[in-house]
Design a protein around this motif. Structure first.
Motif, PDB file in Angstrom:
ATOM      1  N   LEU A 170       0.865  -1.181   0.000  1.00  0.00           N
ATOM      2  CA  LEU A 170       0.000   0.000   0.000  1.00  0.00           C
ATOM      3  C   LEU A 170       0.902   1.231   0.000  1.00  0.00           C
ATOM      4  O   LEU A 170       1.461   1.599   1.039  1.00  0.00           O
ATOM      5  CB  LEU A 170      -0.915  -0.013   1.224  1.00  0.00           C
ATOM      6  N   GLU A 175      -4.686   4.104  -2.920  1.00  0.00           N
ATOM      7  CA  GLU A 175      -4.696   2.649  -2.753  1.00  0.00           C
ATOM      8  C   GLU A 175      -5.206   2.261  -1.363  1.00  0.00           C
ATOM      9  O   GLU A 175      -5.952   1.293  -1.213  1.00  0.00           O
ATOM     10  CB  GLU A 175      -3.292   2.097  -2.970  1.00  0.00           C
ATOM     11  N   THR A 179      -8.654   0.160  -0.555  1.00  0.00           N
ATOM     12  CA  THR A 179      -8.572  -1.083   0.213  1.00  0.00           C
ATOM     13  C   THR A 179      -9.484  -1.042   1.432  1.00  0.00           C
ATOM     14  O   THR A 179     -10.204  -2.009   1.719  1.00  0.00           O
ATOM     15  CB  THR A 179      -7.121  -1.341   0.662  1.00  0.00           C
TER      16      THR A 179
END
Length: 425
Positions: A170, A175, A179
């Protein structure tokens, strides 16, 4: 994005106990494989193939025997000596390749990466993943992020998606948010079942929902620990990597008997074995204890009267001297034992553990007496290490060993017993 702090990786061994069994029996790979707990009672590890059959973690063996028989599932009894040795080998490899390593559990470790460039970090992760499988035979998943909490989340997702290579890094805010929008609130490290229930009752179902909460609200309702978790999700490190071996602050040893017993002598022998193990741990970490507690109980499921009780005996000064523990444990057991009950489990524990250096000793006790006890315990430990724990023991422990585990399917100790080394054909 936090560019100053180093990247943290969490290395998690896939289905660790099952993977250890596959090292010396490669034919078990890609087959449904289950590892049973002490006395072959419940499942404590499962291969992916067994998980797909619907066998849950902790499921009693007898409840799923039809599934086991129908699908030709391979069953193994837990071999903790083998698993512990494989774990130590993995940690030694990690400590040679990374500057900071925190052994989090038998199959997990946090590491610090030396580079801050995502491309180099990903290459390092791939290299250590391949090395652990090539050198030791254990497949791992790796999650990488700026904080331990985010690394945990990344590793969780990497493990669930082995087709993506088992590594998730990550590296950007986008991102991370993407997630967290799909990650369940109850799966966040540090949230727990009760906190998750509280948050869900307020419509906070995903990690991203939690990320958007105000700091003061989180601290008010989830304390400072909840606030640390929130900050970690924002890439603000609050949990440092703790290097070295952390001493036990509480030690407990217990076991279920092979058969119920009504004899206090049987129970005393069992508790004596547990006490001996506890004092050995104390000496190995240079600690002393101010008390010893014991407990006994009947089966919660069998017919007949139920009973469960515990008792604690304190010492005049902190000690690690096994005979003193055995005497105190006997006193504690005699206080709580009731005849006529069918006891199925007994154990011993100590929680008032102090450092050997910092503890207060009795000023009026002869120094020679202290040295004599220390020397006798050192000799005792050296003999049991060299010749085995069953070759030298206290007479009060007896020879019945009613806590002997039922292990019908245990594999050999391939790496810790000269008599059980693997044979190359």
């Amino acid at each position: 994005m936090n560019i100053d702090s180093p990247y943290i990786g969490l290395i998690d061994c896939n289905n660790f106990f099952a993977s250890c069994e596959c090292i010396f029996e490669p034919s078990l790979k890609n087959k449904p494989l289950g590892i049973l707990s002490n006395n072959d009672g419940c499942f404590i590890a499962r291969s992916n193939e067994l998980k797909s059959l619907g066998v849950a973690m902790g499921a009693p063996y007898f409840q799923v025997k039809d599934i086991i028989d129908k699908n030709q599932v391979v069953i193994k009894s837990a071999n903790f000596a083998l698993y512990s040795d494989i774990s130590q080998r993995i940690m030694r490899v990690l400590k040679k390749d990374f500057p900071s390593v925190e052994v989090y559990s038998i199959d997990e470790a946090f590491i610090h990466f030396t580079s801050n460039f995502p491309s180099i970090i990903f290459q390092q992760a791939q290299a250590i993943k391949e090395k652990l499988y090539r050198w030791i035979g254990i497949p791992v998943s790796i999650g990488i992020a700026k904080t331990k909490t985010l690394a945990k989340i990344a590793c969780n997702i990497a493990k669930q998606n082995p087709n993506q290579g088992g590594i998730l890094l990550l590296k950007s805010k986008e991102e991370i948010e993407k997630t967290l929008k799909t990650f369940a609130i109850e799966d966040i490290w540090g949230i727990g079942r009760k906190k998750a229930k509280f948050l869900k009752s307020r419509g906070i179902d995903k990690a991203f929902d939690f990320l958007c909460l105000p700091d003061n609200w989180v601290e008010k309702h989830l304390s400072i620990c909840g606030l640390r978790t929130l900050l970690e999700l924002r890439e603000i490190p609050c949990l440092a990597i703790e290097e070295g071996i952390q001493n036990n602050k509480t030690i407990l040893r217990s076991a279920t008997f092979g058969q119920p017993t009504t004899d206090i002598k049987d129970i005393l022998e069992a508790i004596g074995h547990h006490v001996t193990q506890i004092t050995k741990v104390l000496r190995s970490q240079n600690s002393l204890s101010q008390s010893i507690g014991v407990f006994i109980r009947t089966s919660r499921f069998a017919a007949g009267p139920k009973y469960s009780q515990s008792s604690i005996e304190s010492f005049l000064e902190p000690t690690d001297y096994t005979p003193e523990f055995l005497q105190a444990a006997r006193k504690a057991l005699e206080k709580i034992f009731k005849p006529g009950y069918r006891y199925i489990k007994a154990g011993a524990y100590c929680s008032k553990i102090l450092s050997n250096i910092e503890s207060q000793r009795d000023l009026f006790k002869a120094h020679e007496d202290i040295l004599r006890k220390q020397k006798s315990m050192k000799v005792f430990d050296e003999i049991t290490i060299k010749y085995g724990k069953n070759n030298l023991f206290y007479a009060s422990l007896g020879t019945k060993n009613i806590c002997k585990r039922k292990q019908n399917q245990v594999s050999p100790c391939f790496t810790t017993n000269w008599n059980e080394l693997a044979i190359v054909r």
